[in-house]
Design a protein around this motif. Structure first.
Motif, mmCIF file in Angstrom:
data_model
loop_
_atom_site.group_PDB
_atom_site.id
_atom_site.type_symbol
_atom_site.label_atom_id
_atom_site.label_comp_id
_atom_site.label_asym_id
_atom_site.label_seq_id
_atom_site.Cartn_x
_atom_site.Cartn_y
_atom_site.Cartn_z
ATOM 1 N N LEU A 77 0.779 -1.116 -0.125
ATOM 2 C CA LEU A 77 -0.054 -0.152 -0.049
ATOM 3 C C LEU A 77 0.919 1.151 -0.110
ATOM 4 C CD1 LEU A 77 -2.788 1.390 0.239
ATOM 5 C CD2 LEU A 77 -2.292 1.230 2.741
ATOM 6 N N ILE A 78 0.637 2.123 -1.078
ATOM 7 C CA ILE A 78 1.555 3.291 -0.952
ATOM 8 C C ILE A 78 0.374 4.456 -1.058
ATOM 9 C CG2 ILE A 78 3.018 4.961 -2.428
ATOM 10 C CD1 ILE A 78 3.505 1.800 -3.630
ATOM 11 N N ASP A 82 3.012 9.790 1.736
ATOM 12 C CA ASP A 82 3.882 8.796 2.871
ATOM 13 C C ASP A 82 5.239 8.749 1.944
ATOM 14 O OD1 ASP A 82 2.189 8.654 4.828
ATOM 15 O OD2 ASP A 82 1.925 6.589 4.586
ATOM 16 N N LEU A 83 6.368 8.706 2.655
ATOM 17 C CA LEU A 83 7.523 8.360 1.918
ATOM 18 C C LEU A 83 7.739 6.887 1.879
ATOM 19 C CD1 LEU A 83 9.856 11.044 3.973
ATOM 20 C CD2 LEU A 83 8.654 11.111 1.621
ATOM 21 N N ASP A 84 7.048 6.073 2.862
ATOM 22 C CA ASP A 84 7.226 4.724 2.701
ATOM 23 C C ASP A 84 6.143 3.967 2.182
ATOM 24 O OD1 ASP A 84 9.834 4.894 4.054
ATOM 25 O OD2 ASP A 84 8.756 4.880 6.046
ATOM 26 N N SER A 85 6.433 2.660 1.737
ATOM 27 C CA SER A 85 5.406 1.717 1.171
ATOM 28 C C SER A 85 5.022 0.736 2.538
ATOM 29 C CB SER A 85 5.686 0.987 0.118
ATOM 30 O OG SER A 85 6.871 0.426 0.268
ATOM 31 N N HIS A 86 3.803 0.498 2.472
ATOM 32 C CA HIS A 86 3.289 -0.542 3.579
ATOM 33 C C HIS A 86 3.055 -1.983 3.045
ATOM 34 C CE1 HIS A 86 3.277 3.274 6.311
ATOM 35 N NE2 HIS A 86 2.477 3.776 5.049
#
Length: 93
Positions: A77-78, A82-86
């Motif tokens: 999930l992006i 957000d700088l990070d993907s989950h």
């Protein structure tokens, strides 16, 4: 042979689930809070990006990045901003 793989994440108070169906015509379905918000067919073994919206105020654009192979499918999930993907965790049902 068709096989269904399920993934899930709770993100910012919302439930995001994805189903990756492998086989002759791989398909990805994405549900946000139990409602289908994205659907796409994978054309090759490369990643597929399915655009969705999280029902925040204002709505938050996000994407689910799914890969059907080789090997076991994976989903990320992006969310916009957000700088990070989950990583979406696999589910066994």
């Amino acid at each position: 042979m068709r096989r269904r793989h399920h993934f899930h994440i709770d993100y910012r108070g919302h439930s995001v689930s994805a189903t990756v169906e492998t086989g002759l015509r791989p398909v990805v379905e994405v549900l946000v809070d139990g409602k289908e918000t994205g659907h796409a067919t994978i054309r090759d073994d490369g990643p597929l990006v399915v655009p969705i919206e999280l029902p925040t105020d204002p709505p938050t654009p996000a994407t689910v990045r799914a890969t059907s192979g080789p090997g076991v499918p994976r989903c990320l999930l992006i969310a916009e901003g957000d700088l990070d993907s989950h990583v979406m965790a696999p589910r066994l049902y």
